[in-house]
Motif scaffolding. Structure first.
Motif, PDB file in Angstrom:
ATOM      1  N   ALA A  22      -9.052  -0.153  14.483  1.00 10.79           N
ATOM      2  CA  ALA A  22      -7.933  -0.673  15.277  1.00 10.79           C
ATOM      3  C   ALA A  22      -7.844  -2.192  15.177  1.00 10.79           C
ATOM      4  CB  ALA A  22      -8.075  -0.241  16.729  1.00 10.79           C
ATOM      5  N   GLU A  23      -8.945  -2.845  14.840  1.00  8.55           N
ATOM      6  CA  GLU A  23      -8.973  -4.305  14.738  1.00  8.55           C
ATOM      7  C   GLU A  23      -8.730  -4.788  13.316  1.00  8.55           C
ATOM      8  OE1 GLU A  23      -9.265  -6.274  17.385  1.00  8.55           O
ATOM      9  OE2 GLU A  23      -9.308  -4.449  18.623  1.00  8.55           O
ATOM     10  N   LEU A  24      -8.622  -3.847  12.364  1.00  5.61           N
ATOM     11  CA  LEU A  24      -8.447  -4.206  10.968  1.00  5.61           C
ATOM     12  C   LEU A  24      -7.004  -3.959  10.516  1.00  5.61           C
ATOM     13  CD1 LEU A  24     -11.719  -2.639   9.463  1.00  5.61           C
ATOM     14  CD2 LEU A  24     -11.321  -5.028  10.113  1.00  5.61           C
ATOM     15  N   ALA A  25      -6.616  -4.641   9.457  1.00  8.60           N
ATOM     16  CA  ALA A  25      -5.280  -4.463   8.886  1.00  8.60           C
ATOM     17  C   ALA A  25      -5.378  -3.649   7.602  1.00  8.60           C
ATOM     18  CB  ALA A  25      -4.651  -5.823   8.593  1.00  8.60           C
ATOM     19  N   GLU A  26      -4.233  -3.164   7.137  1.00 10.25           N
ATOM     20  CA  GLU A  26      -4.193  -2.400   5.897  1.00 10.25           C
ATOM     21  C   GLU A  26      -4.820  -3.198   4.755  1.00 10.25           C
ATOM     22  OE1 GLU A  26      -0.767  -1.289   2.684  1.00 10.25           O
ATOM     23  OE2 GLU A  26      -0.232  -1.095   4.791  1.00 10.25           O
ATOM     24  N   GLY A  27      -5.737  -2.555   4.029  1.00 15.12           N
ATOM     25  CA  GLY A  27      -6.389  -3.215   2.910  1.00 15.12           C
ATOM     26  C   GLY A  27      -7.677  -3.916   3.260  1.00 15.12           C
ATOM     27  N   ASP A  28      -7.959  -4.080   4.569  1.00 16.18           N
ATOM     28  CA  ASP A  28      -9.216  -4.712   4.980  1.00 16.18           C
ATOM     29  C   ASP A  28     -10.395  -3.798   4.668  1.00 16.18           C
ATOM     30  OD1 ASP A  28      -7.927  -6.940   5.894  1.00 16.18           O
ATOM     31  OD2 ASP A  28      -8.089  -6.447   8.028  1.00 16.18           O
ATOM     32  N   ALA A  29     -11.525  -4.406   4.340  1.00  9.19           N
ATOM     33  CA  ALA A  29     -12.723  -3.636   4.028  1.00  9.19           C
ATOM     34  C   ALA A  29     -13.314  -3.008   5.294  1.00  9.19           C
ATOM     35  CB  ALA A  29     -13.756  -4.525   3.360  1.00  9.19           C
ATOM     36  N   VAL A  30     -13.750  -1.764   5.157  1.00  8.80           N
ATOM     37  CA  VAL A  30     -14.433  -1.052   6.237  1.00  8.80           C
ATOM     38  C   VAL A  30     -15.935  -1.299   6.073  1.00  8.80           C
ATOM     39  CG1 VAL A  30     -14.875   1.222   7.244  1.00  8.80           C
ATOM     40  CG2 VAL A  30     -12.613   0.691   6.295  1.00  8.80           C
ATOM     41  N   THR A  67     -14.699   0.845   0.709  1.00  9.17           N
ATOM     42  CA  THR A  67     -13.719   1.605   1.484  1.00  9.17           C
ATOM     43  C   THR A  67     -12.851   0.624   2.247  1.00  9.17           C
ATOM     44  OG1 THR A  67     -15.311   3.407   1.756  1.00  9.17           O
ATOM     45  CG2 THR A  67     -13.421   3.399   3.229  1.00  9.17           C
ATOM     46  N   VAL A  68     -11.544   0.872   2.247  1.00  8.04           N
ATOM     47  CA  VAL A  68     -10.617  -0.030   2.936  1.00  8.04           C
ATOM     48  C   VAL A  68      -9.700   0.772   3.849  1.00  8.04           C
ATOM     49  CG1 VAL A  68     -10.640  -1.673   1.012  1.00  8.04           C
ATOM     50  CG2 VAL A  68      -8.859   0.093   1.120  1.00  8.04           C
ATOM     51  N   VAL A  69      -9.026   0.062   4.746  1.00  3.55           N
ATOM     52  CA  VAL A  69      -8.034   0.688   5.621  1.00  3.55           C
ATOM     53  C   VAL A  69      -6.833   1.089   4.771  1.00  3.55           C
ATOM     54  CG1 VAL A  69      -6.529   0.370   7.613  1.00  3.55           C
ATOM     55  CG2 VAL A  69      -8.806  -0.693   7.582  1.00  3.55           C
ATOM     56  N   ALA A  70      -6.412   2.324   4.899  1.00  4.11           N
ATOM     57  CA  ALA A  70      -5.350   2.856   4.047  1.00  4.11           C
ATOM     58  C   ALA A  70      -3.964   2.486   4.560  1.00  4.11           C
ATOM     59  CB  ALA A  70      -5.469   4.373   3.960  1.00  4.11           C
ATOM     60  N   GLN A  71      -3.017   2.557   3.651  1.00 10.34           N
ATOM     61  CA  GLN A  71      -1.609   2.417   4.012  1.00 10.34           C
ATOM     62  C   GLN A  71      -1.198   3.638   4.830  1.00 10.34           C
ATOM     63  OE1 GLN A  71       1.038   2.615   0.607  1.00 10.34           O
ATOM     64  NE2 GLN A  71       2.500   1.237   1.556  1.00 10.34           N
ATOM     65  N   PRO A  72      -0.319   3.477   5.817  1.00 11.02           N
ATOM     66  CA  PRO A  72       0.130   4.650   6.591  1.00 11.02           C
ATOM     67  C   PRO A  72       0.695   5.727   5.687  1.00 11.02           C
ATOM     68  CG  PRO A  72       0.860   2.617   7.636  1.00 11.02           C
ATOM     69  CD  PRO A  72       0.284   2.221   6.306  1.00 11.02           C
ATOM     70  N   LYS A  73       0.580   6.984   6.087  1.00 11.21           N
ATOM     71  CA  LYS A  73       1.099   8.090   5.289  1.00 11.21           C
ATOM     72  C   LYS A  73       2.609   7.983   5.120  1.00 11.21           C
ATOM     73  CE  LYS A  73      -2.293  11.670   6.518  1.00 11.21           C
ATOM     74  NZ  LYS A  73      -2.459  13.055   7.011  1.00 11.21           N
ATOM     75  N   LEU A  74       3.069   8.458   3.966  1.00 12.76           N
ATOM     76  CA  LEU A  74       4.498   8.611   3.752  1.00 12.76           C
ATOM     77  C   LEU A  74       4.944   9.867   4.465  1.00 12.76           C
ATOM     78  CD1 LEU A  74       7.221   8.066   2.356  1.00 12.76           C
ATOM     79  CD2 LEU A  74       6.358   9.344   0.379  1.00 12.76           C
ATOM     80  N   VAL A  75       5.873   9.730   5.409  1.00 15.04           N
ATOM     81  CA  VAL A  75       6.382  10.883   6.158  1.00 15.04           C
ATOM     82  C   VAL A  75       7.682  11.331   5.507  1.00 15.04           C
ATOM     83  CG1 VAL A  75       7.137  11.742   8.397  1.00 15.04           C
ATOM     84  CG2 VAL A  75       5.320  10.025   8.275  1.00 15.04           C
ATOM     85  N   GLN A  76       7.662  12.531   4.946  1.00  8.65           N
ATOM     86  CA  GLN A  76       8.818  13.052   4.230  1.00  8.65           C
ATOM     87  C   GLN A  76       9.559  14.073   5.090  1.00  8.65           C
ATOM     88  OE1 GLN A  76       9.976  11.274   1.617  1.00  8.65           O
ATOM     89  NE2 GLN A  76       9.873  12.933   0.143  1.00  8.65           N
ATOM     90  N   PRO A  77      10.887  13.997   5.138  1.00  6.33           N
ATOM     91  CA  PRO A  77      11.650  15.003   5.875  1.00  6.33           C
ATOM     92  C   PRO A  77      11.707  16.316   5.097  1.00  6.33           C
ATOM     93  CG  PRO A  77      13.152  13.492   4.778  1.00  6.33           C
ATOM     94  CD  PRO A  77      11.765  12.958   4.549  1.00  6.33           C
ATOM     95  N   LEU A  78      11.671  17.416   5.807  1.00  8.27           N
ATOM     96  CA  LEU A  78      11.861  18.727   5.179  1.00  8.27           C
ATOM     97  C   LEU A  78      13.362  19.004   5.149  1.00  8.27           C
ATOM     98  CD1 LEU A  78       8.980  20.764   6.838  1.00  8.27           C
ATOM     99  CD2 LEU A  78       9.147  20.063   4.447  1.00  8.27           C
ATOM    100  N   SER A  79      13.973  18.780   3.989  1.00  3.19           N
ATOM    101  CA  SER A  79      15.418  18.925   3.875  1.00  3.19           C
ATOM    102  C   SER A  79      15.776  19.111   2.406  1.00  3.19           C
ATOM    103  CB  SER A  79      16.129  17.681   4.425  1.00  3.19           C
ATOM    104  OG  SER A  79      15.858  16.555   3.607  1.00  3.19           O
ATOM    105  N   LEU A  80      17.050  19.325   2.145  1.00  2.00           N
ATOM    106  CA  LEU A  80      17.533  19.469   0.764  1.00  2.00           C
ATOM    107  C   LEU A  80      17.963  18.122   0.199  1.00  2.00           C
ATOM    108  CD1 LEU A  80      19.480  22.846   0.627  1.00  2.00           C
ATOM    109  CD2 LEU A  80      17.508  22.138  -0.721  1.00  2.00           C
TER     110      LEU A  80
END
Length: 234
Positions: A22-30, A67-80
Motif C-alpha cells: 500500500a506504501e509502494l507505487a507501480e514498478g517499485d521493488a518488493v 519482484t515489483v508492484v504490478a500494473q493494475p489488471k486490465l478490466v475487459q467488458p464482456l460484450s460484442l
C-alpha cells in the motif's frame, strides 16, 4: 468472555505485506523473501506462499531476479466489442502478435458450431494479445473460409478482426460465452511468458450474425494475474 482468537502466522504475514504494498507505487521493488522473513520472524516458505498468492492475484510480478508492484489488471467488458475497443477505453495500448494463420479441415464438432459441412476449410487465426506491450492473452479464432476468404488479402493480423468483419458488411448479432479457470499447456505458458502453474481464464465463445448465421468460434486464454472481466447486468 472467551479469549480472543489467535491469528495465524500466514495471515499476519499476508496482512503485513499488503500494508507494505500500500506504501509502494507501480514498478517499485518488493522486499526480498529473506528481508520479509526476518521482518515478520517467520520461515521463508511462509513468505513464499504469501508472495505466490499476490503473484496469482496480479498484485506483484517477477522482473528479472526481483519482484515489483504490478500494473493494475486490465478490466475487459464482456460484450460484442473488439478487444481493441475495450483496451483503448481503459487507457491501454492494445496490440497483437501473430502466431498461426492457416486453413484447417473442419472436424464434425467445428463444422456443427460453424454450420458448415464436415471437412470444409476453416480459417484458424491464433494471436497473442498485448496490452502496453505485455502479453495478456492467447486467442484462437475459427472462421468458415468460404465466407471470409477475402481476409487473406485484406486483413492485417495486428489489427482488430471484428473491425475487419464489420467492414466486410457483417453485422454481429449475439454470442454465447463460457468462462472457466484452467491451467495452460507448456506451449501456451511459453507464448504468454508465464508458467504452467499460473491459473488462466479460458473463454469459449460462439458468435452469430444478425440473421443467426455463425461467424466464429473462439477459444481464448487470459493471464489471470493481468486481466479481469466484468459484465453490466440489466
Amino acid at each position: 468472555m472467551s479469549a480472543p482468537q489467535r491469528l495465524s502466522k500466514p495471515y499476519l504475514v499476508r496482512t503485513g505485506i499488503d500494508e507494505i504494498l500500500a506504501e509502494l507505487a507501480e514498478g517499485d521493488a518488493v522486499p526480498s523473501e529473506r528481508e520479509l522473513a526476518v521482518r515478520f520472524a517467520v520461515s521463508r516458505e511462509t513468505v513464499r506462499q504469501a508472495l505466490h498468492e499476490l503473484l496469482v492475484e496480479g498484485r506483484i510480478e517477477r522482473r528479472g531476479r526481483g519482484t515489483v508492484v504490478a500494473q493494475p489488471k486490465l478490466v475487459q467488458p464482456l460484450s460484442l466489442r473488439s478487444y481493441t475497443e475495450g483496451a483503448a477505453e481503459r487507457g491501454r495500448v492494445p496490440g497483437r502478435m501473430l502466431v498461426t494463420w492457416d486453413d484447417v479441415t473442419a472436424s464434425s464438432e467445428l463444422a456443427e458450431a460453424l454450420a458448415i459441412g464436415d471437412g470444409e476449410a476453416v480459417i484458424h487465426l491464433e494471436r497473442v494479445l498485448l496490452a502496453d506491450g505485455k502479453r495478456i492473452g492467447l486467442e484462437s479464432t475459427y472462421l468458415p473460409r468460404r465466407r471470409f476468404a477475402g481476409l487473406a488479402e485484406s486483413f492485417d493480423p495486428s489489427t482488430s478482426l471484428y473491425a475487419a468483419i464489420r467492414a466486410a458488411g457483417v453485422t454481429f448479432g449475439t454470442a454465447v460465452e463460457r468462462i472457466e479457470t484452467v491451467l495452460p499447456t507448456p506451449r501456451e505458458a511459453a507464448l504468454l511468458e508465464t508458467t504452467t502453474a499460473m491459473p488462466m481464464l479460458s473463454l469459449n465463445r460462439r458468435t452469430v450474425d444478425s440473421a443467426g448465421t455463425p461467424i466464429e468460434l473462439v477459444r481464448a486464454l487470459f493471464r489471470g494475474d493481468r486481466v479481469a472481466f466484468e459484465a453490466t447486468l440489466t
